[in-house]
Motif scaffolding. Sequence first.
Motif, short mmCIF file in Angstrom:
data_model
loop_
_atom_site.label_atom_id
_atom_site.label_comp_id
_atom_site.label_asym_id
_atom_site.label_seq_id
_atom_site.Cartn_x
_atom_site.Cartn_y
_atom_site.Cartn_z
N UNK A 207 0.92 -1.20 -0.11
CA UNK A 207 -0.11 -0.21 0.27
C UNK A 207 0.98 1.52 0.07
N UNK A 208 2.18 1.30 0.14
CA UNK A 208 2.82 2.28 0.68
C UNK A 208 4.35 2.01 0.16
N UNK A 209 5.20 3.06 -0.30
CA UNK A 209 6.46 2.72 -0.93
C UNK A 209 7.55 3.07 0.33
N UNK A 210 7.86 2.43 0.74
CA UNK A 210 9.09 2.36 1.63
C UNK A 210 10.33 1.77 0.93
N UNK A 211 11.73 2.54 1.53
CA UNK A 211 13.26 1.91 0.73
C UNK A 211 13.40 0.98 0.76
N UNK A 212 13.85 0.75 -0.18
CA UNK A 212 14.38 -0.53 -0.38
C UNK A 212 15.72 -1.69 1.19
N UNK A 213 16.35 -0.50 1.62
CA UNK A 213 17.02 -0.65 2.92
C UNK A 213 15.46 -1.44 4.28
N UNK A 214 15.09 -0.57 4.37
CA UNK A 214 14.21 -1.47 5.09
C UNK A 214 13.33 -2.78 5.04
N UNK A 215 14.02 -3.24 4.14
CA UNK A 215 13.96 -4.33 4.02
C UNK A 215 14.61 -5.04 5.09
N UNK A 216 15.76 -4.51 5.41
CA UNK A 216 16.94 -5.20 6.68
C UNK A 216 17.12 -4.73 7.18
N UNK A 217 15.57 -4.01 7.56
CA UNK A 217 15.28 -3.00 8.77
C UNK A 217 13.77 -4.13 9.54
N UNK A 218 13.17 -4.55 8.78
CA UNK A 218 12.00 -5.37 8.84
C UNK A 218 12.40 -7.03 9.25
N UNK A 219 13.47 -7.54 8.61
CA UNK A 219 14.51 -8.64 8.71
C UNK A 219 14.66 -8.72 10.26
#
Length: 243
Positions: A207-219
């Motif tokens: 639903x929203x656009x989040x920067x790619x580095x947030x994949x690491x934060x989520x993981x």
Amino acid sequence: MASGNPLFNEKAYEEALCRTQRCEGIMTLQGTINKAFFLLFLCMTGGVLGFRHYQAWGAFLIPIALVCLALAMTVIFTKKTAPLLAPFYALGEGLVLGMISASFSTLYDGIAGQAVTITLLVFLLMLFIYKTGLIRVTRGFSTGVIAATGAVALFYVGSLVLMFFGIHVSYFTENTTTNLIINIIICVIAALNFLLDFKFIDTLTSEVAVPKFMEWYAAFSLMVTLVWLYLDILRALGRGRSR
């Protein structure tokens, strides 16, 4: 939508939303899953090393744990560092878990393997439950899990404060039936947090656009919940074996 995992909250992601066209890549669900499994691999690698070389690494348990805590706090407050620091956190946390598991294994043979297996099965089960919609992550459900998680956090922090002042906390030292029941309840709460986390990540990636580095934060955030679950499963199995 809020999440029971304190590292997953709307403010955390709102700070990183792509409000312009300057984002170099967008966070995706598949990318987050891939990075989560990569961090899991690093954690398990560290766990094997810590478990097999417990005698050599044992003296460094507390320093490594403190370094992991420092890495975690840095990632939480400076999310752009997640791609660099999350792998080191996962590897270091694995070393800590491996050493703790080795100490449990000296008392209960094979307990570490059982705890790892159960933890991974619970994680996959929660992912299956979320994907199939067997449990709907409604606002009421989320509120209940958040409240329960907060209660557990207060319990842990309060217990640490009491023990710092030399006050005995039976939950961490006595293998009573009551403590075992509390332990199992905490494991259930930890497992339910995965449903909220999956929902939150799914919502953000669709639903929203989040920067790619947030994949690491989520993981990284998922790894925190996984570590919590493993430690309490290990403790519960130990209590069960001691009876």
